[in-house]
Scaffold this motif. Structure first.
Motif, mmCIF file in Angstrom:
data_model
loop_
_atom_site.group_PDB
_atom_site.id
_atom_site.type_symbol
_atom_site.label_atom_id
_atom_site.label_comp_id
_atom_site.label_asym_id
_atom_site.label_seq_id
_atom_site.Cartn_x
_atom_site.Cartn_y
_atom_site.Cartn_z
ATOM 1 N N SER A 291 1.042 -1.216 0.042
ATOM 2 C CA SER A 291 0.101 0.147 -0.263
ATOM 3 C C SER A 291 0.831 1.215 -0.069
ATOM 4 C CB SER A 291 -0.936 -0.007 1.183
ATOM 5 O OG SER A 291 -1.581 1.161 1.256
ATOM 6 N N LEU A 292 0.452 2.269 -0.823
ATOM 7 C CA LEU A 292 1.065 3.418 -0.883
ATOM 8 C C LEU A 292 0.771 4.200 0.579
ATOM 9 C CD1 LEU A 292 0.592 4.842 -4.316
ATOM 10 C CD2 LEU A 292 2.814 4.233 -3.426
ATOM 11 N N ARG A 293 -0.336 3.950 1.400
ATOM 12 C CA ARG A 293 -0.806 4.724 2.525
ATOM 13 C C ARG A 293 0.112 4.467 3.896
ATOM 14 N NH1 ARG A 293 -5.071 7.452 0.348
ATOM 15 N NH2 ARG A 293 -5.995 6.499 -1.180
ATOM 16 N N GLY A 294 0.685 3.268 3.809
ATOM 17 C CA GLY A 294 1.307 2.879 4.915
ATOM 18 C C GLY A 294 1.471 1.470 5.099
ATOM 19 N N PRO A 295 1.854 0.787 6.198
ATOM 20 C CA PRO A 295 2.032 -0.697 6.465
ATOM 21 C C PRO A 295 0.748 -1.253 6.169
ATOM 22 C CG PRO A 295 3.215 0.638 8.439
ATOM 23 C CD PRO A 295 2.266 1.424 7.471
ATOM 24 N N ASP A 296 1.001 -2.549 5.567
ATOM 25 C CA ASP A 296 -0.157 -3.329 5.396
ATOM 26 C C ASP A 296 -0.321 -4.460 6.471
ATOM 27 O OD1 ASP A 296 1.648 -5.325 4.710
ATOM 28 O OD2 ASP A 296 1.957 -4.829 2.664
ATOM 29 N N GLU A 297 -1.113 -5.529 6.453
ATOM 30 C CA GLU A 297 -1.205 -6.205 7.289
ATOM 31 C C GLU A 297 -0.776 -7.613 6.896
ATOM 32 O OE1 GLU A 297 -2.198 -5.806 10.292
ATOM 33 O OE2 GLU A 297 -2.426 -3.819 9.638
ATOM 34 N N ARG A 298 -0.044 -7.770 5.661
ATOM 35 C CA ARG A 298 0.577 -8.842 5.120
ATOM 36 C C ARG A 298 1.749 -9.640 5.858
ATOM 37 N NH1 ARG A 298 0.158 -9.385 -1.424
ATOM 38 N NH2 ARG A 298 0.541 -11.739 -0.841
ATOM 39 N N THR A 299 1.516 -11.166 6.048
ATOM 40 C CA THR A 299 2.507 -11.723 6.925
ATOM 41 C C THR A 299 3.033 -12.922 5.910
ATOM 42 O OG1 THR A 299 0.751 -13.253 7.580
ATOM 43 C CG2 THR A 299 1.396 -11.440 8.841
ATOM 44 N N ASP A 300 2.655 -12.667 4.530
ATOM 45 C CA ASP A 300 3.414 -13.968 3.746
ATOM 46 C C ASP A 300 4.351 -13.154 2.734
ATOM 47 O OD1 ASP A 300 1.591 -12.214 2.299
ATOM 48 O OD2 ASP A 300 0.996 -13.794 1.024
ATOM 49 N N GLN A 301 5.031 -11.872 3.166
ATOM 50 C CA GLN A 301 5.991 -11.494 2.454
ATOM 51 C C GLN A 301 6.910 -10.979 3.463
ATOM 52 O OE1 GLN A 301 4.244 -8.283 -0.025
ATOM 53 N NE2 GLN A 301 3.249 -9.483 -1.510
ATOM 54 N N VAL A 302 8.367 -10.822 2.932
ATOM 55 C CA VAL A 302 9.410 -10.238 3.926
ATOM 56 C C VAL A 302 9.069 -9.024 4.368
ATOM 57 C CG1 VAL A 302 11.884 -9.733 3.817
ATOM 58 C CG2 VAL A 302 10.756 -11.817 2.789
ATOM 59 N N ARG A 303 9.138 -8.602 5.267
ATOM 60 C CA ARG A 303 9.140 -7.224 5.895
ATOM 61 C C ARG A 303 10.488 -6.714 6.738
ATOM 62 N NH1 ARG A 303 6.328 -6.981 2.262
ATOM 63 N NH2 ARG A 303 3.966 -6.574 2.391
ATOM 64 N N GLY A 304 10.902 -5.518 6.564
ATOM 65 C CA GLY A 304 12.241 -5.252 7.312
ATOM 66 C C GLY A 304 13.317 -5.339 6.395
ATOM 67 N N ARG A 305 14.277 -4.514 6.759
ATOM 68 C CA ARG A 305 15.659 -4.546 5.886
ATOM 69 C C ARG A 305 16.782 -4.148 6.912
ATOM 70 N NH1 ARG A 305 12.596 -1.536 1.820
ATOM 71 N NH2 ARG A 305 12.748 -2.589 -0.115
ATOM 72 N N LEU A 306 18.147 -4.601 6.798
ATOM 73 C CA LEU A 306 18.985 -3.951 7.568
ATOM 74 C C LEU A 306 19.350 -2.834 6.851
ATOM 75 C CD1 LEU A 306 21.420 -7.217 7.925
ATOM 76 C CD2 LEU A 306 19.780 -6.063 9.533
ATOM 77 N N ASP A 307 20.328 -1.880 7.529
ATOM 78 C CA ASP A 307 20.964 -0.492 6.989
ATOM 79 C C ASP A 307 21.467 -1.033 5.911
ATOM 80 O OD1 ASP A 307 22.850 1.739 7.140
ATOM 81 O OD2 ASP A 307 21.072 2.496 7.950
ATOM 82 N N ALA A 308 21.196 -0.083 4.810
ATOM 83 C CA ALA A 308 22.050 -0.553 3.505
ATOM 84 C C ALA A 308 23.596 0.079 3.643
ATOM 85 C CB ALA A 308 21.401 0.161 2.256
ATOM 86 N N VAL A 309 23.841 1.178 4.175
ATOM 87 C CA VAL A 309 25.204 1.682 4.407
ATOM 88 C C VAL A 309 26.044 0.807 5.354
ATOM 89 C CG1 VAL A 309 26.829 3.659 5.233
ATOM 90 C CG2 VAL A 309 24.311 3.947 4.006
ATOM 91 N N LEU A 310 25.608 0.461 6.299
ATOM 92 C CA LEU A 310 26.079 -0.737 7.151
ATOM 93 C C LEU A 310 26.254 -1.969 6.679
ATOM 94 C CD1 LEU A 310 24.257 0.110 10.602
ATOM 95 C CD2 LEU A 310 26.569 1.063 9.665
ATOM 96 N N ILE A 311 25.441 -2.480 5.726
ATOM 97 C CA ILE A 311 25.604 -3.670 5.032
ATOM 98 C C ILE A 311 26.993 -3.595 4.194
ATOM 99 C CG2 ILE A 311 24.923 -5.290 3.014
ATOM 100 C CD1 ILE A 311 22.129 -4.861 4.105
ATOM 101 N N ALA A 312 27.064 -2.275 3.245
ATOM 102 C CA ALA A 312 28.077 -2.179 2.314
ATOM 103 C C ALA A 312 29.360 -2.219 3.244
ATOM 104 C CB ALA A 312 27.803 -0.835 1.720
#
Length: 365
Positions: free
Chosen positions: A73-94
């Motif tokens: 959704s463009l409006r904010g978090p959705d309620e789906r639990t069948d997709q990956v949610r969350g990421r590590l910080d990209a600069v810190l990964i690099a």
């Protein structure tokens, strides 16, 4: 058209990048065979992906990031639990994978709508110390209300689902955000001034205003054509944008085309796997980029055909491939696509420079 089985003559080097995101760019990628969903938040997972990309002699990897969790959704978090949610910080990964590699470029994505230029400058300069000459940057604007809420700020101009069909409508409504982004890019570059930082800046762009942002403050533009004719039209728009912002003629913008790819050596198998993942996700795969499902040889045909497009003094300098399934499609790129391109004389057989800026043929500012 050039015979796809013959060496490419009189062509500049083909550049290849991969865009890394979670379990892959298909929303159901975590359910694909060989996926490692339990390791997405570990350093080892990312180290394995980036070292594999370097073994394939790729120019650079980009890391996706955002302030808020992923949502359909463009409006904010959705309620789906069948997709990956969350990421590590990209600069810190690099920064974490930098000591494990020595040649490949490392390009994290950062939010420039809600992040202060001083903080961006310091984080990216630190990455440049961890990976000298190999660090890059992909600034990203954000119009999401939940991003703004993290900072107690009012939501920017809102977008409706119908707006997604028109990149021009999106960029027009978000024009103030792109103006702010241009100021952030300029400020960060001023903060780097006089220091030994030569980070390439990359910009993903879909319409006139983002093309102008890329031309004003970037070194590489990632575009999303659907066909050779579409690529020619976009290149014309990019050239027009460069003229509009008075980009120096001696510092041409490099242009990469994005493709979301599913690859398999067996003809038809990649399409079957895509259909299976679509069914698991409950909807056909949708993307801002063209989706390719086929063999590595077929993808090589497409890349070499598209790169012959040239208009307004610009051509496709390379491609940023978005693996739909990780690590499967990354392995297909490094171990099948790259050898096929090498066999055709279209891709390097060794790194000749550790410096990303020079490898991409970028001129100093």
């Amino acid at each position: 058209m050039t015979d796809p089985l013959s060496p490419v003559q009189d062509q500049p080097p083909l550049h290849l990048a991969v865009a890394l995101d979670g379990a892959g760019w298909h929303p159901a990628a975590w359910r694909a065979e060989g996926a490692r969903p339990g390791e997405l938040f570990t350093a080892g997972y990312w180290a394995d992906l980036v070292t594999e990309a370097e073994s394939g002699l790729l120019d650079l990897v980009t890391f996706e990031d955002a302030l808020a969790v992923q949502s359909v959704s463009l409006r904010g978090p959705d309620e789906r639990t069948d997709q990956v949610r969350g990421r590590l910080d990209a600069v810190l990964i690099a920064a974490r994978v930098a000591p494990l590699t020595s040649r490949i470029g490392l390009v994290p994505t950062t939010n420039v709508t809600h992040t202060e230029p001083l903080h961006l400058s310091a984080a990216l300069a630190t990455l440049d110390q961890a990976a000298p000459g190999r660090a890059g940057w992909r600034p990203q604007v954000s119009a999401r209300a939940d991003d703004a809420a993290h900072f107690g700020r009012p939501a920017p101009a809102t977008l409706a689902e119908a707006d997604l069909a028109s990149p021009e409508t999106i960029s027009g409504r978000l024009s103030p955000l792109f103006d702010d982004a241009a100021e952030v890019l300029a400020t960060v570059r001023r903060l780097w001034n006089g220091r030994d930082h030569d980070l390439p800046v990359t910009v993903l762009a879909h319409a006139r205003i983002p093309y102008e942002l890329a031309a004003r403050g970037g070194d590489v533009a990632f575009i999303t054509p659907r066909s050779p004719d579409d690529a020619a039209a976009i290149l014309t728009e990019v050239a027009t944008a460069a003229t509009a912002v008075d980009r120096p003629a001696d510092r041409p913008l490099k242009v990469f085309a994005d493709l979301l790819v599913l690859l398999d050596d067996r003809p038809g198998e990649a399409a079957r796997q895509k259909a299976r993942l679509d069914e698991l996700d409950g909807a056909p795969l949708a993307s801002d980029a063209e989706v390719f499902a086929g063999t590595p040889g077929e993808l090589a045909d497409l890349l070499l055909a598209w790169r012959t497009v040239e208009t307004a003094g610009l051509r496709l300098d390379g491609f940023r491939l978005r693996p739909a399934r990780l690590p499967h499609d990354l392995l297909a790129i490094t171990r099948a696509l790259v050898p096929e391109l090498q066999r055709r004389g279209a891709f390097r057989t060794a790194y000749r420079s550790a410096a990303l800026h020079g490898r991409l043929g970028l001129t100093a500012r």
